[in-house]
Write an enzyme that holds these catalytic residues in place. Structure first.
Site, PDB file in Angstrom:
ATOM      1  N   SER A   1      20.145 116.053 122.880  1.00 34.02           N
ATOM      2  CA  SER A   1      21.327 115.625 122.119  1.00 34.02           C
ATOM      3  C   SER A   1      21.494 114.104 122.164  1.00 34.02           C
ATOM      4  O   SER A   1      22.037 113.504 121.226  1.00 34.02           O
ATOM      5  CB  SER A   1      22.588 116.322 122.636  1.00 34.02           C
ATOM      6  OG  SER A   1      22.798 115.994 123.997  1.00 34.02           O
TER       7      SER A   1
ATOM      8  N   HIS B   1      14.946 121.357 106.276  1.00 39.22           N
ATOM      9  CA  HIS B   1      15.301 120.793 107.583  1.00 39.22           C
ATOM     10  C   HIS B   1      16.772 120.382 107.519  1.00 39.22           C
ATOM     11  O   HIS B   1      17.123 119.388 106.878  1.00 39.22           O
ATOM     12  CB  HIS B   1      14.381 119.605 107.915  1.00 39.22           C
ATOM     13  CG  HIS B   1      12.973 120.055 108.147  1.00 39.22           C
ATOM     14  ND1 HIS B   1      12.482 120.312 109.401  1.00 39.22           N
ATOM     15  CD2 HIS B   1      11.975 120.359 107.282  1.00 39.22           C
ATOM     16  CE1 HIS B   1      11.232 120.731 109.300  1.00 39.22           C
ATOM     17  NE2 HIS B   1      10.902 120.770 108.022  1.00 39.22           N
TER      18      HIS B   1
ATOM     19  N   GLN C   1      18.848 112.991  96.342  1.00 39.85           N
ATOM     20  CA  GLN C   1      17.597 113.124  95.586  1.00 39.85           C
ATOM     21  C   GLN C   1      17.805 112.864  94.096  1.00 39.85           C
ATOM     22  O   GLN C   1      18.867 113.194  93.541  1.00 39.85           O
ATOM     23  CB  GLN C   1      17.043 114.557  95.776  1.00 39.85           C
ATOM     24  CG  GLN C   1      15.712 114.783  95.095  1.00 39.85           C
ATOM     25  CD  GLN C   1      15.048 116.072  95.533  1.00 39.85           C
ATOM     26  OE1 GLN C   1      15.681 116.930  96.157  1.00 39.85           O
ATOM     27  NE2 GLN C   1      13.791 116.243  95.197  1.00 39.85           N
TER      28      GLN C   1
ATOM     29  N   ARG D   1      16.178 113.073 116.929  1.00 40.98           N
ATOM     30  CA  ARG D   1      15.888 114.445 117.349  1.00 40.98           C
ATOM     31  C   ARG D   1      15.392 115.255 116.143  1.00 40.98           C
ATOM     32  O   ARG D   1      14.417 116.010 116.240  1.00 40.98           O
ATOM     33  CB  ARG D   1      17.174 115.079 117.897  1.00 40.98           C
ATOM     34  CG  ARG D   1      16.950 116.405 118.546  1.00 40.98           C
ATOM     35  CD  ARG D   1      18.275 117.024 118.951  1.00 40.98           C
ATOM     36  NE  ARG D   1      18.116 117.991 120.011  1.00 40.98           N
ATOM     37  CZ  ARG D   1      19.106 118.709 120.513  1.00 40.98           C
ATOM     38  NH1 ARG D   1      20.341 118.556 120.048  1.00 40.98           N
ATOM     39  NH2 ARG D   1      18.884 119.586 121.465  1.00 40.98           N
TER      40      ARG D   1
ATOM     41  N   ARG E   1       5.877 119.625 110.431  1.00 39.96           N
ATOM     42  CA  ARG E   1       5.212 119.277 109.163  1.00 39.96           C
ATOM     43  C   ARG E   1       3.963 118.433 109.354  1.00 39.96           C
ATOM     44  O   ARG E   1       3.193 118.250 108.404  1.00 39.96           O
ATOM     45  CB  ARG E   1       6.205 118.577 108.235  1.00 39.96           C
ATOM     46  CG  ARG E   1       7.451 119.390 107.943  1.00 39.96           C
ATOM     47  CD  ARG E   1       7.143 120.747 107.323  1.00 39.96           C
ATOM     48  NE  ARG E   1       8.378 121.463 107.017  1.00 39.96           N
ATOM     49  CZ  ARG E   1       8.403 122.591 106.321  1.00 39.96           C
ATOM     50  NH1 ARG E   1       7.295 123.148 105.869  1.00 39.96           N
ATOM     51  NH2 ARG E   1       9.564 123.185 106.085  1.00 39.96           N
TER      52      ARG E   1
HETATM   53  C1  FAD Z   1       3.926 125.922 108.361  1.00 42.95           C
HETATM   54  C2  FAD Z   1       5.265 126.343 107.828  1.00 42.95           C
HETATM   55  C3  FAD Z   1       5.355 127.422 106.979  1.00 42.95           C
HETATM   56  C4  FAD Z   1       6.597 127.843 106.465  1.00 42.95           C
HETATM   57  N1  FAD Z   1       6.656 128.906 105.622  1.00 42.95           N
HETATM   58  C5  FAD Z   1       7.845 129.314 105.126  1.00 42.95           C
HETATM   59  C6  FAD Z   1       7.956 130.438 104.246  1.00 42.95           C
HETATM   60  O1  FAD Z   1       6.972 131.059 103.901  1.00 42.95           O
HETATM   61  N2  FAD Z   1       9.166 130.766 103.776  1.00 42.95           N
HETATM   62  C7  FAD Z   1      10.307 130.093 104.141  1.00 42.95           C
HETATM   63  O2  FAD Z   1      11.399 130.454 103.709  1.00 42.95           O
HETATM   64  N3  FAD Z   1      10.236 129.028 104.953  1.00 42.95           N
HETATM   65  C8  FAD Z   1       9.052 128.629 105.465  1.00 42.95           C
HETATM   66  N4  FAD Z   1       8.998 127.539 106.300  1.00 42.95           N
HETATM   67  C9  FAD Z   1      10.227 126.807 106.592  1.00 42.95           C
HETATM   68  C10 FAD Z   1      10.805 127.176 107.974  1.00 42.95           C
HETATM   69  O3  FAD Z   1      11.155 128.532 108.017  1.00 42.95           O
HETATM   70  C11 FAD Z   1      12.067 126.329 108.263  1.00 42.95           C
HETATM   71  O4  FAD Z   1      13.064 126.602 107.308  1.00 42.95           O
HETATM   72  C12 FAD Z   1      11.789 124.846 108.231  1.00 42.95           C
HETATM   73  O5  FAD Z   1      10.587 124.529 108.879  1.00 42.95           O
HETATM   74  C13 FAD Z   1      12.930 124.096 108.922  1.00 42.95           C
HETATM   75  O6  FAD Z   1      12.877 124.398 110.302  1.00 42.95           O
HETATM   76  P1  FAD Z   1      14.161 124.522 111.194  1.00 42.95           P
HETATM   77  O7  FAD Z   1      15.069 125.574 110.676  1.00 42.95           O
HETATM   78  O8  FAD Z   1      13.675 124.655 112.609  1.00 42.95           O
HETATM   79  O9  FAD Z   1      14.781 123.057 110.994  1.00 42.95           O
HETATM   80  P2  FAD Z   1      16.293 122.590 110.948  1.00 42.95           P
HETATM   81  O10 FAD Z   1      17.018 123.257 109.884  1.00 42.95           O
HETATM   82  O11 FAD Z   1      16.248 121.105 110.864  1.00 42.95           O
HETATM   83  O12 FAD Z   1      16.868 123.045 112.324  1.00 42.95           O
HETATM   84  C14 FAD Z   1      16.422 122.447 113.544  1.00 42.95           C
HETATM   85  C15 FAD Z   1      16.759 123.392 114.677  1.00 42.95           C
HETATM   86  O13 FAD Z   1      18.175 123.490 114.781  1.00 42.95           O
HETATM   87  C16 FAD Z   1      18.524 124.824 115.119  1.00 42.95           C
HETATM   88  N5  FAD Z   1      19.308 125.382 113.999  1.00 42.95           N
HETATM   89  C17 FAD Z   1      19.437 124.879 112.744  1.00 42.95           C
HETATM   90  N6  FAD Z   1      20.243 125.635 112.005  1.00 42.95           N
HETATM   91  C18 FAD Z   1      20.621 126.654 112.785  1.00 42.95           C
HETATM   92  C19 FAD Z   1      21.429 127.792 112.590  1.00 42.95           C
HETATM   93  N7  FAD Z   1      22.025 128.025 111.433  1.00 42.95           N
HETATM   94  N8  FAD Z   1      21.593 128.649 113.610  1.00 42.95           N
HETATM   95  C20 FAD Z   1      21.017 128.431 114.799  1.00 42.95           C
HETATM   96  N9  FAD Z   1      20.209 127.379 115.072  1.00 42.95           N
HETATM   97  C21 FAD Z   1      20.028 126.505 114.077  1.00 42.95           C
HETATM   98  C22 FAD Z   1      17.227 125.574 115.320  1.00 42.95           C
HETATM   99  O14 FAD Z   1      16.862 125.508 116.674  1.00 42.95           O
HETATM  100  C23 FAD Z   1      16.248 124.804 114.477  1.00 42.95           C
HETATM  101  O15 FAD Z   1      14.899 124.943 114.857  1.00 42.95           O
HETATM  102  C24 FAD Z   1       7.770 127.134 106.820  1.00 42.95           C
HETATM  103  C25 FAD Z   1       7.666 126.026 107.696  1.00 42.95           C
HETATM  104  C26 FAD Z   1       6.448 125.629 108.192  1.00 42.95           C
HETATM  105  C27 FAD Z   1       6.379 124.434 109.112  1.00 42.95           C
END
Ligand code: FAD
Length: 266
Positions: A84, A109, A117, A207, A216
């Protein structure tokens, strides 16, 4: 008279502009230290790293105590997963030369990021540029086939936007011209491909950026977003070497670098 060369409608790599970084209000830090009877100096170069260290040291009021360098201090934050604290370091990147397919992945993310955008409703996409997928950059035959399709879409979009504007004009003569264009473009954009270039302004804390780089910059990620992650990684390694000290670019057997992170998901 010199003429400007025509802009190549095809883009092969992303551009990352670091347009915003933080500033330390030294006089306010000094006032705080004086009020609390503390002494504190740091060897951190970037304001973001100074602020992160001050934030972390506030937790234990450890100013002037313990770890000597900012690098050592950050290593402890990273290895103890005191993530944090990293949210106090913030940068704004303006990213261009990327496809709508890429930004669709980028905006997934959520935590710690803000986005602005380019709008396909307000901006005329008749002159849009297109991002050549890396796989097609290496194969002329496939690239030609891809490019023919894009050329057709380009031409068709311009024609469709024009006739749609005329239709909206007839149907809604009361509308302001700007609104008519917006209505026409919002319908016509439905045929634009994922490859259409876009520009996105992204503000994120360290972070969040670290998490983005880890996911990514991996060989499992889509190649275009991986190339972006590599570029962003280079920018941040230079900008804040202590916060990103455990993140490295390594060459992979697939011929591209990837982002390797020692302290995963801090
Ligand atoms: C190689 C790869 C393939 C992928 N393929 C697909 C796919 O086929 N279909 C698809 O839909 N997506 C896909 N994704 C996207 C993936 O599911 C995530 O949506 C994206 O990578 C963002 O990750 P995140 O949610 O960890 O990140 P962020 O949204 O930035 O969140 C960061 C962290 O904060 C916490 N967090 C955030 N929001 C919440 C919440 N609401 N509740 C609890 N904890 C939370 C979690 O610990 C999370 O890891 C892919 C991603 C990668 C890297």
């Amino acid at each position: 008279m010199a003429t400007t060369p025509p802009i190549d409608p095809y883009i092969t790599k992303p551009k990352v502009y670091l347009v915003g970084r933080q500033l330390v209000a030294d006089e306010e830090v000094a006032r705080f230290l004086e009020d609390e009877g503390l002494a504190f100096t740091t060897d951190a170069g970037a304001a973001a790293e100074v602020l992160t260290e001050i934030a972390g040291r506030t937790c234990y009021m450890s100013f002037g105590k313990g770890r000597k360098s900012n690098r050592e201090y950050m290593e402890n934050i990273l290895s103890s997963k005191h993530g944090s604290v990293l949210e106090h370091a913030v940068w704004c990147l303006l990213i261009t030369g990327v496809s709508r397919a890429l930004t669709h992945e980028l905006v997934r993310h959520r935590a710690g990021f803000g986005y602005s955008q380019l709008s396909q409703r307000y901006v005329d996409e008749s002159e849009a540029r297109y991002v050549v997928p890396p796989l097609y950059q290496e194969n002329p035959e496939l690239r030609q086939k891809w490019q023919q399709t894009i050329e057709w879409i380009r031409k068709t979009y311009a024609e469709l936007a024009e006739v749609t504007t005329q239709y909206v004009q007839q149907k809604h003569p009361e509308m302001a011209p700007r609104d008519r264009r917006k209505w026409a473009r919002q319908a016509a954009r439905s045929i634009l491909p994922n490859a259409t270039e876009t520009k996105i302004f992204v503000t994120g804390n360290s972070r969040a950026w670290r998490h983005f780089l880890e996911l990514r910059g991996s060989p499992h990620a889509d190649t275009e977003i991986r190339l972006l992650a590599i570029e962003v990684c280079r920018v941040f390694k230079k900008e804040a070497p202590n916060i990103f000290q455990d993140i490295e670019l390594v060459d992979e057997p697939d011929g591209m670098p990837s982002v390797r992170v020692v302290h995963s998901k801090v």
